[in-house]
Design a protein around this motif. Structure first.
Motif, PDB file in Angstrom:
ATOM      1  N   TRP A   1      -3.682  23.508 -11.653  1.00 20.77           N
ATOM      2  CA  TRP A   1      -5.106  23.593 -11.972  1.00 20.77           C
ATOM      3  C   TRP A   1      -5.502  24.940 -12.573  1.00 20.77           C
ATOM      4  O   TRP A   1      -6.680  25.235 -12.720  1.00 20.77           O
TER       5      TRP A   1
ATOM      6  N   HIS B   1      -6.887  27.883 -14.308  1.00 22.68           N
ATOM      7  CA  HIS B   1      -7.955  27.938 -15.314  1.00 22.68           C
ATOM      8  C   HIS B   1      -7.786  29.132 -16.226  1.00 22.68           C
ATOM      9  O   HIS B   1      -8.548  29.340 -17.142  1.00 22.68           O
TER      10      HIS B   1
ATOM     11  N   ILE C   1      -9.071  21.412  -4.862  1.00 20.56           N
ATOM     12  CA  ILE C   1      -8.627  20.633  -6.011  1.00 20.56           C
ATOM     13  C   ILE C   1      -8.614  19.163  -5.590  1.00 20.56           C
ATOM     14  O   ILE C   1      -7.996  18.820  -4.578  1.00 20.56           O
TER      15      ILE C   1
ATOM     16  N   GLU D   1     -13.886  31.095   2.135  1.00 23.12           N
ATOM     17  CA  GLU D   1     -14.690  30.813   0.950  1.00 23.12           C
ATOM     18  C   GLU D   1     -14.022  29.681   0.179  1.00 23.12           C
ATOM     19  O   GLU D   1     -12.802  29.679   0.006  1.00 23.12           O
TER      20      GLU D   1
ATOM     21  N   LEU E   1     -13.639  27.322  -3.214  1.00 20.34           N
ATOM     22  CA  LEU E   1     -13.843  27.319  -4.663  1.00 20.34           C
ATOM     23  C   LEU E   1     -13.629  25.898  -5.185  1.00 20.34           C
ATOM     24  O   LEU E   1     -12.497  25.513  -5.477  1.00 20.34           O
TER      25      LEU E   1
ATOM     26  N   TYR F   1     -13.146  22.736  -7.419  1.00 22.52           N
ATOM     27  CA  TYR F   1     -12.634  22.537  -8.771  1.00 22.52           C
ATOM     28  C   TYR F   1     -13.772  22.151  -9.692  1.00 22.52           C
ATOM     29  O   TYR F   1     -14.716  21.464  -9.312  1.00 22.52           O
ATOM     30  N   ASN F   2     -13.664  22.589 -10.908  1.00 25.41           N
ATOM     31  CA  ASN F   2     -14.670  22.274 -11.895  1.00 25.41           C
ATOM     32  C   ASN F   2     -13.933  21.823 -13.141  1.00 25.41           C
ATOM     33  O   ASN F   2     -12.876  22.377 -13.464  1.00 25.41           O
ATOM     34  N   GLN F   3     -14.479  20.852 -13.810  1.00 28.46           N
ATOM     35  CA  GLN F   3     -13.739  20.293 -14.948  1.00 28.46           C
ATOM     36  C   GLN F   3     -13.649  21.244 -16.133  1.00 28.46           C
ATOM     37  O   GLN F   3     -13.101  20.909 -17.176  1.00 28.46           O
ATOM     38  N   MET F   4     -14.157  22.438 -15.959  1.00 28.03           N
ATOM     39  CA  MET F   4     -14.034  23.437 -17.009  1.00 28.03           C
ATOM     40  C   MET F   4     -12.664  24.113 -16.956  1.00 28.03           C
ATOM     41  O   MET F   4     -12.367  24.960 -17.788  1.00 28.03           O
ATOM     42  N   ALA F   5     -11.867  23.783 -15.990  1.00 31.49           N
ATOM     43  CA  ALA F   5     -10.621  24.518 -15.767  1.00 31.49           C
ATOM     44  C   ALA F   5      -9.759  24.609 -17.021  1.00 31.49           C
ATOM     45  O   ALA F   5      -9.095  25.621 -17.244  1.00 31.49           O
ATOM     46  N   GLY F   6      -9.783  23.590 -17.837  1.00 30.07           N
ATOM     47  CA  GLY F   6      -8.889  23.588 -18.996  1.00 30.07           C
ATOM     48  C   GLY F   6      -9.419  24.314 -20.210  1.00 30.07           C
ATOM     49  O   GLY F   6      -8.756  24.362 -21.255  1.00 30.07           O
ATOM     50  N   ALA F   7     -10.601  24.909 -20.064  1.00 27.50           N
ATOM     51  CA  ALA F   7     -11.302  25.446 -21.238  1.00 27.50           C
ATOM     52  C   ALA F   7     -10.491  26.438 -22.064  1.00 27.50           C
ATOM     53  O   ALA F   7     -10.641  26.517 -23.277  1.00 27.50           O
TER      54      ALA F   7
ATOM     55  N   ILE G   1     -19.567  28.178  -0.128  1.00 24.85           N
ATOM     56  CA  ILE G   1     -19.046  27.571  -1.357  1.00 24.85           C
ATOM     57  C   ILE G   1     -19.391  28.482  -2.526  1.00 24.85           C
ATOM     58  O   ILE G   1     -20.545  28.853  -2.715  1.00 24.85           O
ATOM     59  N   LEU G   2     -18.414  28.872  -3.294  1.00 24.34           N
ATOM     60  CA  LEU G   2     -18.673  29.787  -4.410  1.00 24.34           C
ATOM     61  C   LEU G   2     -18.838  29.012  -5.719  1.00 24.34           C
ATOM     62  O   LEU G   2     -18.291  27.962  -5.899  1.00 24.34           O
TER      63      LEU G   2
END
Ligand code: SF4
Lengths: 634, 280
Positions: B34, B36, B208, B234, B236, B238-244, B279-280
């Motif tokens: 994952w 990023h 993830i 804390e 973190l 997952y956000n679908q921006m990971a592949g940016a 949650i960050l």
């Protein structure tokens, strides 16, 4: 939010109220859902006779129109000069008309008993309750606006309204009720925005200045201040625009609440630093008691409350243009950078003289109504533009960062590294860098203002000091003096549109950075370095106003951690002697623009997921994602 | 001593207490599915291309090298791009230069300090230790780490830095190998050392979907936390921006899990075990 306020907001947002306006109505109108009424009934935009002042609401509301009328009559009876008597009659006529309109209006709004009852007292007599005081404000605003003024600011609302607020509290009125009245007043300020004679929607001067410190350094942040912040947070409307006066003794909680407001993405509060502004105004000759009572004109120009007729945006120092001229005319004869800077300083001084000279017989049209609202004018029966205690002029210093970067590039490329010759530079500028892309990139690779770089920052200090020295306290020919500032208003576009290519690598007619901010195409090291660069000069010397503008992505503000740290950052800026700060939470429009014009937004950082990236460096689909993500915020 | 960094970020709000500047060191021994920040993986300088503003003239591609079937941009590409979209990722910098740069903002970093992140900052441990020595007593230092490094080195760093942001990803070694490419044995060793060292630290769990957010994994991690007396984490998500950032390197982002599945925030398990979280 109570049901009543919801209904008011709904009517505002669906714009259904607009259908009640007509071309011919000359009286104020009341909408189906309304609290204070006094909306403009005539749907034609008025031309403007000027403004940009803070009226003495405090005096008017605490006296009432009947008393004001008696004062005018008294002054007329004492006056000997015919011209004063004539002017007094104009004032009187205007005041009588205002009273008549209010009386007629009262009879028309009988169905609204609360309004009707309050109108039995105000504006004839002084307000006694918070509701009456808000209504009185609304009446004042109505008359000022229909008298063709513009940018009439709200001033220190939390101070002059406090006596009525506290009186209500002592009478047992609940906080909830006071809050609802306050919110109703705030919402009402958002009606009729389209009728404003300003250039852009929202540019209407309805700036409110909250908090601050008194002459002894005691905090003036009171319960009403706090309620204003809460109301603004809850309503999320563009008016009133909040300016928060802070200082080294402002507690962190205040910054945290203010940062929550920033998170809304409306671009306020704007912060004003009392520790810098007050001493700065005193140096310009303002009495200490007036200096501590400062507010802002429309955007950010510092002006006194109720007793001034300053014209803070009288003129503009177009720094990059001045620098360009010296480069084209003098650079080839300079054997050192110091000699060259000597020429630049002379040119700035000369431009200051030219500006002062060109404005020395400026005449503002008479404004009898606004003059009654300005302290001292009724006693002397003089128009405010001649009779007010302060009649100073301000000069914006626009394009400071672009000019600094251009000078820094000259220093580094021409004198230090000698990688570019004078003739090459001149040719490149003349051709707007067509065919000079290598030269342009070496100019752009030089040190820049905003990177905490001594070379650039020293140059910035030097040109600002020169501007302050040659502008501040110069007589303006109108009984006042000049004040140098760091603002640009629209000038970062307008002045820039007159300026050919500059030695920082900026192409012809491209905008400068707005007010006091790094140039647009500079990839700054970060927010800390920007703050360092923009707090180095002694800002008390250049206090006409003009904020450092910082963009923060709303994702930084998504939780308490980010909000607290942003609040700490603002506090640092203030403690380091910054004079004014505009903090923007990045919003969708700006992101869309960044997508179309990435070159304009090189510093736009977005927090993506536990990490940050430059918006420009994200794939379009990811950019779209972020745009979508903040859509619901708008 | 020289190190390789790929970014310095001022006012990085989620990288430790107070106002901080984060330095990103280049190179990482892990290959999290994952990840990023692919820029952080390689120990070498790379040329990256910003996708926006590209007019598809292919000037950069025409002068690129093909290595093992992959496109690798060249210096000529940087020169030839009419839009100036190519740049080097990775800058060699000496510890002196870096520390001087960081200390320029010392006055603004009193409430926080400096965080070393990556990549994996411990992968350049000599450089890191050199920097920490130079900053000692002047500024608060934090390390954001996967914990993957030999224990000797780790101990030295714990002795020098003030604060740790320690990632715990997967409790199960087999899964850890599968999704990150390395065993978690040394990581867990280092973690228990850190926990007993008295150094301040915070544990971070990347959530993830279907990988680390499973009840099993969270329970496994909670056990580890308990053994070490940790009661705050804390998260973190997952956000679908990971592949940016992958396309910038002409790489494809192909996570071996379904990134469209919603992340499960393990509130219940954490609450039940008295582990506070943010949650960050
Ligand atoms: S050279 Fe620049 S503009 Fe042309 S394809 Fe490559 S990145 Fe795009």
């Amino acid at each position: 939010m109570t049901k009543n306020i919801e209904a008011l907001v709904k009517q505002l947002k669906d714009q259904s109220y607009k259908k009640y306006r007509t071309k011919t109505t000359s009286e104020p109108i009341l909408y189906p859902v309304d609290v204070f009424g006094f909306h403009i009934g005539n749907n034609e935009k008025k031309h403007s006779l000027g403004g940009n002042v803070i009226p003495s609401y405090k005096r008017i509301i605490s006296k009432g129109f009947d008393e004001i009328r008696r004062e005018i009559e008294f002054s007329i009876s004492k006056a000997t000069e015919q011209s004063k008597i004539e002017y007094g009659k104009k004032m009187l006529e205007k005041m009588v008309e205002c009273i008549r309109i209010c009386d007629e209006y009262r009879e028309k709004v009988k169905s609204n008993s609360r309004l009707y009852n309050a109108l039995q007292r105000v504006p004839h007599k002084s307000a006694t309750t918070f509701f009456e005081a808000c209504l009185f404000m609304k009446i004042c605003i109505y008359f000022l606006r229909t008298a063709n003024t513009e940018h009439i600011c709200l001033g220190r609302f939390d101070q002059y309204m406090y006596p009525y607020f506290i009186n209500d509290k002592n009478r047992g009125v609940s906080d909830e009720e006071l809050f609802e009245t306050l919110e109703a007043f705030f919402v009402s300020l958002n009606y009729d925005g389209d009728l404003y004679p300003g250039i852009q929607l929202g540019d209407n001067g309805q700036s409110m200045v909250l908090g601050g410190f008194d002459e002894c350094g005691n905090s003036m942040y009171n319960q009403l201040t706090d309620m204003c912040m809460d109301a603004s947070l809850e309503l999320n409307l563009i008016d009133p625009k909040i300016n928060l006066r802070v200082g080294k003794n402002t507690p962190k909680e205040v910054y945290i609440k203010a940062t929550k407001l920033t998170k809304q993405g409306l671009g306020f509060p704007q912060y004003c630093n009392d520790d810098v502004v007050v001493p700065g105004l005193i140096k310009l000759g303002y009495d200490a008691k007036d200096a501590v009572d400062y507010g802002v004109a429309a955007c950010w120009e510092y002006i006194p409350s109720g007793c001034g007729a300053d014209i803070p945006n009288m003129s503009v120092m177009n720094f990059p243009l001045v620098v360009n001229k010296v480069i084209t005319e003098k650079l080839c004869n300079c054997d050192s950078f110091a000699t060259f800077m000597g020429c630049v300083e002379k040119a700035i001084a000369k431009e200051c003289d030219r500006i002062v000279e060109s404005c020395c017989d400026f005449q503002h049209p008479e404004q009898p109504l606004l003059s009654m609202f300005t302290d001292g004018c009724i006693e002397t029966l003089t128009d405010m533009w001649r009779g007010a205690k302060y009649k100073n002029y301000g000069c914006h210093g626009t394009g400071i960062a672009n000019a600094t970067d251009a000078l820094t590039a000259v220093k580094q490329c021409i004198f230090d590294k000698k990688t570019v010759s004078v003739s090459q530079l001149l040719e490149a500028l003349e051709n707007n860098f067509e065919g000079f892309s290598d030269l342009r990139s070496s100019l752009r690779n030089c040190s820049k203002m905003g990177n905490n770089d001594e070379i650039a920052d020293d140059i910035a200090t030097q040109i600002m000091a020169c501007f302050s020295k040659n502008m501040n306290n110069k007589p303006n020919g109108n009984g006042g003096i000049w004040r140098a500032g760091t603002g640009s208003a629209m000038e970062y576009i307008l002045s820039a549109a007159k300026c050919p290519a500059t030695a920082d690598g900026r192409k012809a007619f491209e905008p400068y950075s707005s007010s006091f901010s790094p140039s647009l195409d500079v990839k700054a090291s970060g927010l800390l370095s920007i703050i360092q660069s923009f707090t180095k000069y002694d800002m008390t010397e250049i206090i006409n106003g003009g904020p450092l503008t910082l963009e923060i992505h709303d994702s930084v503000l998504k939780n308490d951690i980010g909000i607290e740290k942003t609040a700490m950052l603002v506090k640092l800026f203030i403690d380091m002697g910054g004079h004014q700060l505009q903090l923007n939470s990045i919003n969708r429009e700006r992101l869309l623009d960044a997508q179309k014009h990435p070159e304009k937004h090189p510093n736009l950082i977005v927090r993506v997921w536990g990490w940050s990236g430059y918006f420009n460096e994200l794939d379009k689909e990811y950019q779209n994602h972020i745009i979508r993500r903040c859509e619901y915020l708008n | 001593m020289q190190g390789l960094i790929f970014s310095i970020e001022e006012f990085s709000v989620y990288d430790g207490p107070g106002i901080r500047t984060t330095v990103f060191l280049k190179g990482c021994p892990l290959r999290c599915s994952w990840c990023h920040n692919p820029e952080g993986q390689s120990y070498n300088k790379e040329i990256v291309r910003s996708p926006n503003g590209c007019i598809n003239c292919n000037n950069c591609i025409n002068v690129a090298d093909i290595v093992d079937g992959k496109t690798v941009f060249t210096d000529d590409g940087i020169k030839n791009c009419p839009m100036g979209l190519l740049r080097y990722s990775g800058e060699n910098i000496s510890s002196e230069q870096l520390c001087e740069k960081l200390l320029k903002n010392q006055n603004m970093l009193q409430s926080g300090g400096v965080t070393f992140s990556g990549g994996e900052p411990l992968a350049q441990s000599d450089f890191l230790l050199d920097c920490l020595t130079k900053l000692k007593g002047k500024i608060h230092t934090a390390i954001q780490t996967s914990g993957y490094c030999d224990t000797q080195t780790f101990k030295k760093v714990v002795g020098m830095a003030d604060y740790f942001l320690f990632d715990l990803k997967l409790a199960d070694d087999r899964l850890h190998r599968k999704y990150t490419g390395v065993s978690n044995a040394v990581i867990l060793n280092n973690f228990s050392f850190l926990a007993s060292s008295g150094r301040e630290f915070v544990v971070r769990i990347p959530l993830i979907p279907t990988v680390t957010d499973s009840d099993e994994n969270i329970c496994g991690i909670v056990n580890l936390l308990k053994q070490s007396g940790v009661n705050y984490v804390e998260l973190l998500p997952y956000n679908q921006m990971a592949g940016a950032k992958y396309k910038m390197l002409c790489r494809e982002y192909r996570p071996d899990f379904d990134e469209r599945v919603a992340v499960k925030v393990p509130e219940r398990i954490l609450r039940k075990n008295n582990v506070a979280f943010k949650i960050l």
